[in-house]
Design a protein around this motif. Structure first.
Motif, PDB file in Angstrom:
ATOM      1  N   GLY A   8       0.852  -1.199   0.000  1.00 23.19           N
ATOM      2  CA  GLY A   8       0.000   0.000   0.000  1.00 23.19           C
ATOM      3  C   GLY A   8       0.882   1.240   0.000  1.00 23.19           C
ATOM      4  N   ARG A   9       0.337   2.370  -0.437  1.00 18.63           N
ATOM      5  CA  ARG A   9       1.115   3.617  -0.450  1.00 18.63           C
ATOM      6  C   ARG A   9       1.115   4.259   0.935  1.00 18.63           C
ATOM      7  NH1 ARG A   9       1.809   1.290  -4.389  1.00 18.63           N
ATOM      8  NH2 ARG A   9       1.610   1.952  -6.553  1.00 18.63           N
ATOM      9  N   ARG A  10       2.294   4.622   1.414  1.00 14.20           N
ATOM     10  CA  ARG A  10       2.414   5.341   2.695  1.00 14.20           C
ATOM     11  C   ARG A  10       3.305   6.543   2.423  1.00 14.20           C
ATOM     12  NH1 ARG A  10       4.598   1.297   7.211  1.00 14.20           N
ATOM     13  NH2 ARG A  10       4.076   3.031   8.577  1.00 14.20           N
ATOM     14  N   THR A  11       2.712   7.671   2.115  1.00 11.76           N
ATOM     15  CA  THR A  11       3.515   8.835   1.721  1.00 11.76           C
ATOM     16  C   THR A  11       4.469   9.238   2.839  1.00 11.76           C
ATOM     17  OG1 THR A  11       1.698   9.574   0.386  1.00 11.76           O
ATOM     18  CG2 THR A  11       3.411  11.187   0.827  1.00 11.76           C
ATOM     19  N   GLY A  12       5.699   9.506   2.459  1.00 11.61           N
ATOM     20  CA  GLY A  12       6.711   9.897   3.436  1.00 11.61           C
ATOM     21  C   GLY A  12       7.477   8.701   3.951  1.00 11.61           C
ATOM     22  N   TRP A  13       6.960   7.509   3.701  1.00 13.85           N
ATOM     23  CA  TRP A  13       7.652   6.279   4.115  1.00 13.85           C
ATOM     24  C   TRP A  13       8.276   5.690   2.858  1.00 13.85           C
ATOM     25  CZ3 TRP A  13       7.881   4.503   9.207  1.00 13.85           C
ATOM     26  CH2 TRP A  13       7.107   5.235  10.121  1.00 13.85           C
ATOM     27  N   VAL A  14       9.573   5.434   2.916  1.00 15.46           N
ATOM     28  CA  VAL A  14      10.285   5.069   1.683  1.00 15.46           C
ATOM     29  C   VAL A  14      10.393   3.566   1.475  1.00 15.46           C
ATOM     30  CG1 VAL A  14      11.550   7.244   1.517  1.00 15.46           C
ATOM     31  CG2 VAL A  14      12.524   5.360   2.857  1.00 15.46           C
TER      32      VAL A  14
ATOM     33  N   PRO B 226      15.133   2.301  18.930  1.00 16.24           N
ATOM     34  CA  PRO B 226      14.042   1.333  18.782  1.00 16.24           C
ATOM     35  C   PRO B 226      13.234   1.512  17.492  1.00 16.24           C
ATOM     36  CG  PRO B 226      13.561   2.930  20.526  1.00 16.24           C
ATOM     37  CD  PRO B 226      14.966   3.185  20.085  1.00 16.24           C
ATOM     38  N   ASP B 227      12.704   0.397  16.997  1.00 25.81           N
ATOM     39  CA  ASP B 227      11.874   0.400  15.784  1.00 25.81           C
ATOM     40  C   ASP B 227      10.430   0.724  16.153  1.00 25.81           C
ATOM     41  OD1 ASP B 227      13.921  -0.276  14.090  1.00 25.81           O
ATOM     42  OD2 ASP B 227      13.569  -2.432  14.275  1.00 25.81           O
ATOM     43  N   ASP B 228      10.214   1.939  16.643  1.00 24.83           N
ATOM     44  CA  ASP B 228       8.856   2.275  17.098  1.00 24.83           C
ATOM     45  C   ASP B 228       8.166   3.258  16.158  1.00 24.83           C
ATOM     46  OD1 ASP B 228      10.235   4.581  17.520  1.00 24.83           O
ATOM     47  OD2 ASP B 228      10.148   4.532  19.704  1.00 24.83           O
ATOM     48  N   GLY B 229       8.804   3.541  15.026  1.00 29.81           N
ATOM     49  CA  GLY B 229       8.182   4.453  14.064  1.00 29.81           C
ATOM     50  C   GLY B 229       8.244   5.908  14.484  1.00 29.81           C
ATOM     51  N   GLU B 230       8.938   6.179  15.606  1.00 28.41           N
ATOM     52  CA  GLU B 230       8.982   7.565  16.107  1.00 28.41           C
ATOM     53  C   GLU B 230      10.389   8.006  16.487  1.00 28.41           C
ATOM     54  OE1 GLU B 230       6.362   8.024  19.398  1.00 28.41           O
ATOM     55  OE2 GLU B 230       4.581   7.597  18.175  1.00 28.41           O
ATOM     56  N   SER B 231      11.160   7.088  17.048  1.00 31.88           N
ATOM     57  CA  SER B 231      12.499   7.473  17.526  1.00 31.88           C
ATOM     58  C   SER B 231      13.430   7.654  16.333  1.00 31.88           C
ATOM     59  CB  SER B 231      13.055   6.397  18.456  1.00 31.88           C
ATOM     60  OG  SER B 231      12.161   6.211  19.522  1.00 31.88           O
ATOM     61  N   VAL B 232      14.175   8.759  16.386  1.00 30.54           N
ATOM     62  CA  VAL B 232      15.009   9.133  15.243  1.00 30.54           C
ATOM     63  C   VAL B 232      16.464   8.735  15.483  1.00 30.54           C
ATOM     64  CG1 VAL B 232      15.858  11.095  13.881  1.00 30.54           C
ATOM     65  CG2 VAL B 232      13.501  11.093  14.733  1.00 30.54           C
ATOM     66  N   GLY B 233      17.091   8.194  14.467  1.00 31.01           N
ATOM     67  CA  GLY B 233      18.525   7.894  14.538  1.00 31.01           C
ATOM     68  C   GLY B 233      19.130   8.056  13.164  1.00 31.01           C
TER      69      GLY B 233
ATOM     70  N   ALA C 172      16.453   9.101  10.295  1.00 26.12           N
ATOM     71  CA  ALA C 172      15.291   8.301   9.891  1.00 26.12           C
ATOM     72  C   ALA C 172      14.620   7.674  11.102  1.00 26.12           C
ATOM     73  CB  ALA C 172      15.742   7.207   8.926  1.00 26.12           C
ATOM     74  N   VAL C 173      13.391   7.215  10.894  1.00 26.63           N
ATOM     75  CA  VAL C 173      12.725   6.355  11.867  1.00 26.63           C
ATOM     76  C   VAL C 173      12.399   5.047  11.144  1.00 26.63           C
ATOM     77  CG1 VAL C 173      11.701   8.338  13.063  1.00 26.63           C
ATOM     78  CG2 VAL C 173      10.352   7.113  11.356  1.00 26.63           C
ATOM     79  N   ARG C 174      12.216   3.980  11.920  1.00 30.80           N
ATOM     80  CA  ARG C 174      11.836   2.695  11.330  1.00 30.80           C
ATOM     81  C   ARG C 174      10.736   2.111  12.211  1.00 30.80           C
ATOM     82  NH1 ARG C 174      16.499  -1.768  10.362  1.00 30.80           N
ATOM     83  NH2 ARG C 174      16.301  -1.910  12.614  1.00 30.80           N
ATOM     84  N   ASP C 175       9.732   1.491  11.593  1.00 34.14           N
ATOM     85  CA  ASP C 175       8.661   0.934  12.422  1.00 34.14           C
ATOM     86  C   ASP C 175       8.834  -0.579  12.559  1.00 34.14           C
ATOM     87  OD1 ASP C 175       7.639  -0.288  10.182  1.00 34.14           O
ATOM     88  OD2 ASP C 175       5.855   0.990  10.011  1.00 34.14           O
TER      89      ASP C 175
ATOM     90  N   HIS D 157      10.737   2.503   6.580  1.00 39.46           N
ATOM     91  CA  HIS D 157      11.577   3.641   6.964  1.00 39.46           C
ATOM     92  C   HIS D 157      10.939   4.956   6.527  1.00 39.46           C
ATOM     93  CE1 HIS D 157      14.196   0.170   6.461  1.00 39.46           C
ATOM     94  NE2 HIS D 157      15.133   0.763   7.182  1.00 39.46           N
ATOM     95  N   ARG D 158      11.136   5.963   7.369  1.00 41.93           N
ATOM     96  CA  ARG D 158      10.745   7.325   6.995  1.00 41.93           C
ATOM     97  C   ARG D 158      11.985   8.191   7.190  1.00 41.93           C
ATOM     98  NH1 ARG D 158       8.066  11.659   9.464  1.00 41.93           N
ATOM     99  NH2 ARG D 158       7.921  10.580  11.462  1.00 41.93           N
ATOM    100  N   ILE D 159      12.340   8.953   6.142  1.00 43.61           N
ATOM    101  CA  ILE D 159      13.512   9.831   6.243  1.00 43.61           C
ATOM    102  C   ILE D 159      13.004  11.161   6.804  1.00 43.61           C
ATOM    103  CG2 ILE D 159      15.420  10.901   4.958  1.00 43.61           C
ATOM    104  CD1 ILE D 159      15.380   7.797   4.850  1.00 43.61           C
TER     105      ILE D 159
END
Ligand code: MCA
Ligand code: AMP
Length: 464
Positions: free
Chosen positions: A282-288, A308-315, A351-354, A359-361
Motif C-alpha cells: 500500500g502507499r504510505r507517503t513519506g515512508w520510503v 528502537p523500531d517504534d516508528g517515532e524514535s530518530v537515529g 530516519a525512523v523505522r517501524d 523507513h521514513r527519512i
C-alpha cells in the motif's frame, strides 16, 4: 552480464527522437568499446542524448570505468572531475575544461567486437557527488553492486520486459543513469527518455504505452499542478519517486488527478538504492519502504546506541550489503569516515523505522548538504566558489524551503560593492547550473557563535 541479455522487440532505447533497437545499441556501443579498450577510465559528456547511452554502454562493454560528467557543469567543475578521476579519454561532444583526447560517439556506427565480460568486482562507474565541504568526490561503483541493486529493484517493483520505462532525468547521476538506463537494459524493458522531465512529455509517453515512470519530487509536484498531464498517467502500472522527500500535498494531488500516487524509494550515490516500497505494498507517503533484498539497515543514536523500531524514535540510518560503493577516489580518509568501526555505511540521513521494517527519512544530519530538485549540493563547494570572487569576503550558503524544488539554494554574502548578478555569472563559470545560488542576498555580517562558526539556522527561513 551486467546489461542482461534480453532481446526487446523494436526500439530498446529512445532519447527524444532518436532510437536504437537492442542489437543496434550493442553494436554501436561495441564500436565505442573498440576505441577505448585498455583505457584506465573514460569521461562521458552526460547530455541527454542517445550518444550518451551508447558511450556508457560502450564503456561497460569494454570494462573501462565510466565517469559521467554533468552536462551543465562549468569548465572548472568539469576540469576537476576529469583530472581527479584520471579519465584518459572524453566521449561525446568536446566541452571546455575537458582537456582530453575526444572520442566521437556515433549511434549509427556498427562493430561486431564482443569483448569478454569483465569481472564482477571491476569498477563500472565513478560517480561524482558532493560532500559538506570540498570539491565533489568520485564514488567507485562496482559491476556487482550495480547488478545487485538493479535485480533487487526489479524484484521490488515486478519490473519486467513487459514494462516500458519512461523518464527524462539527467544521464549523469544514479537515478537517471543507473536505474533509468542500466535498469531498463538489465530488466529488458524498453526505455523512453523524454530529454526533459516535463509533465507534458510524461503524459505523451503514457499515451504511447509507457507503464513505469521515474521522477524526482519536483517532477511529481509539477505533474500534480498539471491535472491534464496527471490524468494521462492514470493507466500507468507504477509511478516511482526518489532522490528527495515526496511532500504529502504532492502525493494527494496525484491521487486526486491520476488516481494513484508514486511508491517511494531511498538511496544515495554511494549506496545505490537501499530501501524501497514494493509495487504491491500500500502507499504510505513519506515512508520510503523496506530494505531491499541483499541490504540491511539499522538506526543509531548520537553515541552509537541502537534506536528502537517504534516508528517515532530518530537515529542515523546506516546500511550495509551488496549494493554499496567501493570507496571514494583519492585520500582514504573520506572513505574511512563514511563507515562505522563495525562496517556499516553512515548515510548522514536521520530516519525512523517501524516494527514492520518501513523507513521514513526525517531529515539530514548536516545542514550543509542541500537537496534541490533532487540534486545533492554541498554548501561548502558553493561557498568556496563564491569566495573566489574578489568582492566576496564571507559567504554562507543554505537551502531554503521551496515548493517546487524542495530546497532552493540561497547565498548570503558579505563584502564591498558586491553585484549579485556579476557574482551569479562568476559562479556559472565554476559550478553546474543546479549548484548555483537561485538568490544572492548581500548582508552586513553573518550570524556567528562564540567560536566564530556561522549559525546557519539563523539565516533565511531558519531551516538552514
Ligand atoms: C536552473 N535555472 C536557474 C538555475 N538553475 N536559474 C537561475 N539560477 C539557477 N541556479 C533555470 C533553468 O536554466 C531553466 O531556465 C529554468 O530555471 C527552469 O529549468 P527546469 O529544467 O525546468 O527546471 P529546474 O528548475 O532547473 O530543474 C528541475 C528538474 C531538475 C528538471 C527537476 O532539478 C532535475 O532534473 N532534477 C533531477 C536531479 C536528479 O536526477 N537527481 C538524482 C541524483 P530555462 O527555462 O530558461 O532553460 S541521484 C540520487 O539522488 C540518489 C541515488 C537517488 O535516491 O536517486
Ligand atoms: P545523492 O548523493 O544525490 O545520491 O543523494 C542522496 C541523498 O538523497 C540521500 O542521502 C537522501 O538525503 C536523499 N534522498 C534520496 N531518496 C530520498 C527519499 N526517497 N526521501 C528523502 N530523501 C531522499
Amino acid at each position: 552480464m551486467l546489461l542482461g541479455s534480453a532481446t526487446t522487440e523494436g526500439p530498446a532505447v529512445r532519447v527524444g527522437d532518436d532510437a536504437l533497437d537492442r542489437e543496434g545499441l550493442e553494436s554501436a556501443a561495441a564500436a565505442v568499446a573498440a576505441r577505448i579498450r585498455g583505457a584506465g577510465a573514460v569521461a562521458v559528456h552526460g547530455e541527454a542524448s542517445l550518444g550518451t547511452v551508447v558511450a556508457v554502454v560502450g564503456g561497460l562493454l569494454a570494462g573501462v570505468p565510466v565517469v559521467p560528467v554533468p552536462a551543465d557543469s562549468g569548465p572548472g567543475e568539469r576540469r576537476h572531475i576529469v583530472r581527479d578521476s584520471g579519465a584518459e579519454l572524453w566521449l561525446g561532444r568536446f566541452q571546455e575544461g575537458a582537456d582530453l583526447p575526444t572520442v566521437p560517439v556515433d549511434p549509427a556506427e556498427r562493430s561486431s567486437l564482443t569483448p569478454p565480460e569483465p569481472p564482477s568486482e571491476a569498477a563500472a562507474l565513478i560517480m561524482y557527488t558532493s560532500g559538506t565541504t570540498g570539491r565533489p568526490k568520485g564514488a567507485v561503483l562496482s559491476r556487482r553492486a550495480v547488478a545487485a541493486d538493479l535485480d533487487a529493484l526489479a524484484d521490488a517493483w515486478a519490473w519486467s520486459p513487459d514494462d516500458v520505462l519512461v523518464h527524462g532525468l539527467p544521464l549523469f547521476h544514479v537515478h537517471g543513469l543507473v536505474l533509468g538506463v542500466l535498469g531498463a537494459l538489465r530488466a529488458g524493458s524498453p526505455l523512453v527518455h523524454t530529454v526533459r522531465p516535463t509533465p507534458g512529455a510524461y503524459a505523451a509517453a503514457a499515451g504511447a504505452g509507457g507503464t513505469l515512470f521515474f521522477g524526482v519530487p519536483t517532477v511529481w509536484a509539477r505533474t500534480a499542478r498539471d491535472p491534464a498531464s496527471a490524468r494521462a498517467l492514470a493507466g500507468a502500472r507504477l509511478l516511482v519517486s526518489g532522490s528527495a522527500p515526496l511532500p504529502d500535498t504532492v502525493a494527494r494531488g496525484l491521487r486526486a488527478a491520476a488516481g494513484q500516487s508514486p511508491v517511494e524509494r531511498y538511496g544515495m550515490t554511494e549506496t545505490l538504492i537501499t530501501v524501497a516500497a514494493r509495487a504491491d505494498a500500500g502507499r504510505r507517503t513519506g515512508w520510503v519502504g523496506t530494505a531491499l533484498r541483499g541490504v540491511e539497515t539499522r538506526l543509531r543514536g548520537e553515541h552509537g546506541e541502537p534506536v528502537p523500531d517504534d516508528g517515532e524514535s530518530v537515529g542515523e540510518l546506516q546500511v550495509r550489503g551488496d549494493t554499496l560503493f567501493d570507496g571514494y577516489l583519492g585520500p582514504s580518509e573520506a572513505t574511512a569516515a563514511a563507515w562505522t568501526g563495525d562496517g556499516w555505511m553512515r548515510t548522514g540521513d536521520a530516519a525512523v523505522r517501524d516494527a514492520d521494517g518501513w523507513h521514513r527519512i526525517v531529515g539530514r544530519m548536516s545542514v550543509d548538504l542541500i537537496k534541490t530538485g533532487g540534486y545533492r549540493v554541498g554548501a561548502g563547494e558553493v561557498e568556496a566558489a563564491l569566495l573566489d570572487h574578489p568582492a566576496v569576503r564571507e559567504a554562507a550558503v543554505v537551502g531554503e524551503a521551496d515548493e517546487d524544488l524542495g530546497q532552493r539554494i540561497v547565498a548570503y554574502l558579505v563584502g564591498e560593492g558586491i553585484d549579485p548578478e556579476a557574482v551569479a555569472g562568476f559562479a556559472a563559470e565554476r559550478l553546474s547550473r543546479h549548484k548555483r545560488p537561485r538568490e544572492v542576498r548581500v548582508v552586513e555580517a553573518l550570524p556567528r557563535n562564540a567560536m566564530g562558526k556561522v549559525r546557519k539556522a539563523l539565516l533565511g527561513d531558519g531551516r538552514g
